[in-house]
Design a protein around this motif. Structure first.
Motif, PDB file in Angstrom:
ATOM      1  N   LYS A   1       0.890  -1.340  -0.032  1.00  0.00           N
ATOM      2  CA  LYS A   1      -0.135   0.226  -0.028  1.00  0.00           C
ATOM      3  C   LYS A   1       0.865   1.242   0.115  1.00  0.00           C
ATOM      4  CE  LYS A   1      -4.219  -1.762   2.053  1.00  0.00           C
ATOM      5  NZ  LYS A   1      -5.180  -1.858   3.292  1.00  0.00           N
ATOM      6  N   GLY A   2       0.533   2.210  -0.964  1.00  0.00           N
ATOM      7  CA  GLY A   2       1.214   3.431  -0.955  1.00  0.00           C
ATOM      8  C   GLY A   2       2.414   3.373  -1.903  1.00  0.00           C
ATOM      9  N   ARG A   3       2.855   2.080  -2.186  1.00  0.00           N
ATOM     10  CA  ARG A   3       3.902   2.004  -3.267  1.00  0.00           C
ATOM     11  C   ARG A   3       3.498   1.390  -4.573  1.00  0.00           C
ATOM     12  NH1 ARG A   3       7.858  -1.645  -2.043  1.00  0.00           N
ATOM     13  NH2 ARG A   3       6.393  -3.006  -1.216  1.00  0.00           N
ATOM     14  N   PHE A   4       2.475   0.423  -4.656  1.00  0.00           N
ATOM     15  CA  PHE A   4       1.943  -0.233  -5.893  1.00  0.00           C
ATOM     16  C   PHE A   4       0.748   0.559  -6.204  1.00  0.00           C
ATOM     17  CE2 PHE A   4       4.542  -4.421  -5.373  1.00  0.00           C
ATOM     18  CZ  PHE A   4       5.441  -3.717  -5.243  1.00  0.00           C
ATOM     19  N   THR A   5       0.502   0.597  -7.514  1.00  0.00           N
ATOM     20  CA  THR A   5      -0.779   1.177  -8.207  1.00  0.00           C
ATOM     21  C   THR A   5      -1.026   0.239  -9.265  1.00  0.00           C
ATOM     22  OG1 THR A   5      -0.275   3.320  -7.829  1.00  0.00           O
ATOM     23  CG2 THR A   5      -1.966   2.943  -9.050  1.00  0.00           C
ATOM     24  N   ILE A   6      -2.440  -0.393  -9.095  1.00  0.00           N
ATOM     25  CA  ILE A   6      -2.761  -1.165 -10.160  1.00  0.00           C
ATOM     26  C   ILE A   6      -3.841  -0.315 -11.060  1.00  0.00           C
ATOM     27  CG2 ILE A   6      -4.728  -2.063  -8.917  1.00  0.00           C
ATOM     28  CD1 ILE A   6      -4.394  -4.737 -10.142  1.00  0.00           C
ATOM     29  N   SER A   7      -3.669  -0.378 -12.399  1.00  0.00           N
ATOM     30  CA  SER A   7      -4.600   0.171 -13.272  1.00  0.00           C
ATOM     31  C   SER A   7      -4.817  -0.764 -14.407  1.00  0.00           C
ATOM     32  CB  SER A   7      -3.841   1.397 -13.705  1.00  0.00           C
ATOM     33  OG  SER A   7      -2.738   1.357 -14.377  1.00  0.00           O
ATOM     34  N   ARG A   8      -5.824  -0.172 -15.226  1.00  0.00           N
ATOM     35  CA  ARG A   8      -6.192  -1.097 -16.554  1.00  0.00           C
ATOM     36  C   ARG A   8      -6.553  -0.114 -17.750  1.00  0.00           C
ATOM     37  NH1 ARG A   8     -11.750  -3.583 -16.844  1.00  0.00           N
ATOM     38  NH2 ARG A   8     -12.959  -1.699 -17.492  1.00  0.00           N
TER      39      ARG A   8
ATOM     40  N   ASN B   1      -6.956  -4.035 -23.492  1.00  0.00           N
ATOM     41  CA  ASN B   1      -7.213  -5.383 -22.565  1.00  0.00           C
ATOM     42  C   ASN B   1      -5.847  -5.497 -21.777  1.00  0.00           C
ATOM     43  OD1 ASN B   1      -9.790  -5.882 -23.845  1.00  0.00           O
ATOM     44  ND2 ASN B   1      -8.786  -6.505 -25.523  1.00  0.00           N
ATOM     45  N   THR B   2      -5.601  -4.610 -21.201  1.00  0.00           N
ATOM     46  CA  THR B   2      -4.203  -4.828 -20.544  1.00  0.00           C
ATOM     47  C   THR B   2      -4.393  -4.124 -18.891  1.00  0.00           C
ATOM     48  OG1 THR B   2      -2.870  -4.625 -22.419  1.00  0.00           O
ATOM     49  CG2 THR B   2      -1.596  -4.255 -20.313  1.00  0.00           C
ATOM     50  N   VAL B   3      -3.848  -4.798 -17.907  1.00  0.00           N
ATOM     51  CA  VAL B   3      -3.863  -4.477 -16.751  1.00  0.00           C
ATOM     52  C   VAL B   3      -2.378  -4.197 -16.255  1.00  0.00           C
ATOM     53  CG1 VAL B   3      -4.241  -4.886 -14.148  1.00  0.00           C
ATOM     54  CG2 VAL B   3      -5.825  -5.560 -16.155  1.00  0.00           C
ATOM     55  N   TYR B   4      -2.083  -3.167 -15.515  1.00  0.00           N
ATOM     56  CA  TYR B   4      -0.775  -2.824 -15.292  1.00  0.00           C
ATOM     57  C   TYR B   4      -0.437  -2.610 -13.558  1.00  0.00           C
ATOM     58  CZ  TYR B   4      -0.953  -0.838 -19.806  1.00  0.00           C
ATOM     59  OH  TYR B   4      -1.298  -0.656 -21.171  1.00  0.00           O
ATOM     60  N   LEU B   5       0.644  -2.878 -13.362  1.00  0.00           N
ATOM     61  CA  LEU B   5       0.968  -2.879 -11.880  1.00  0.00           C
ATOM     62  C   LEU B   5       2.305  -2.028 -11.711  1.00  0.00           C
ATOM     63  CD1 LEU B   5       0.494  -3.369  -8.830  1.00  0.00           C
ATOM     64  CD2 LEU B   5       2.123  -5.479  -9.231  1.00  0.00           C
ATOM     65  N   GLN B   6       2.114  -0.583 -11.246  1.00  0.00           N
ATOM     66  CA  GLN B   6       3.146   0.281 -11.146  1.00  0.00           C
ATOM     67  C   GLN B   6       3.879  -0.047  -9.710  1.00  0.00           C
ATOM     68  OE1 GLN B   6       4.634   2.789 -13.595  1.00  0.00           O
ATOM     69  NE2 GLN B   6       6.207   2.761 -11.437  1.00  0.00           N
TER      70      GLN B   6
END
Length: 126
Positions: free
Chosen positions: A64-71, A76-81
């Motif tokens: 929490k606070g370090r990773f960000t999930i988005s799409r 048709n792609t999901v990301y994990l920053q």
């Protein structure tokens, strides 16, 4: 249903990486997509998830606070920053899909996810 994770690599402590999960064969809006990771000698654990329609997200406490999930539904792609990476983040990261009508995500259970991609290795050096 296919999922393909990519974007892993070697990064120094404190650095960042962005993982991608390319999906095909299903309508992304009807599925919850999760990121799991498995460190050497440890069980696979849920890291983050994004609900169907991208309405809600979930993060395990350690990210929490370090990773960000988005799409990006159009791709048709999901990301994990992943930012502020530490050696404890070293693991093989997997993306997985779960057919679900639920909008809220309160936990991530491996058995709930029926479709898995191959993993991508993230190594954080200290």
């Amino acid at each position: 249903v296919q999922l393909q994770a990519s974007g892993g690599g070697l990064v120094q402590e404190g650095g960042s990486l962005k993982l991608s999960c390319a999906t095909s064969g299903f309508i992304l809006d009807y599925y919850t997509i999760g990121w799991f990771r498995q460190a050497p000698g440890k069980e696979r654990e849920g890291v983050s998830a994004i609900s169907r329609g991208g309405r809600t997200t979930y993060y395990t406490d350690s990210v929490k606070g370090r990773f960000t999930i988005s799409r990006d539904a159009a791709k048709n792609t999901v990301y994990l920053q992943m930012n502020s990476l530490g050696p404890e983040d070293t693991a093989v990261y997997y993306c997985a899909a779960r057919a679900s009508r639920m909008i809220t995500i309160t936990r991530m259970t491996l058995e709930d996810y029926g479709y898995w991609g191959q993993g991508t290795l993230v190594t954080v050096s200290s």
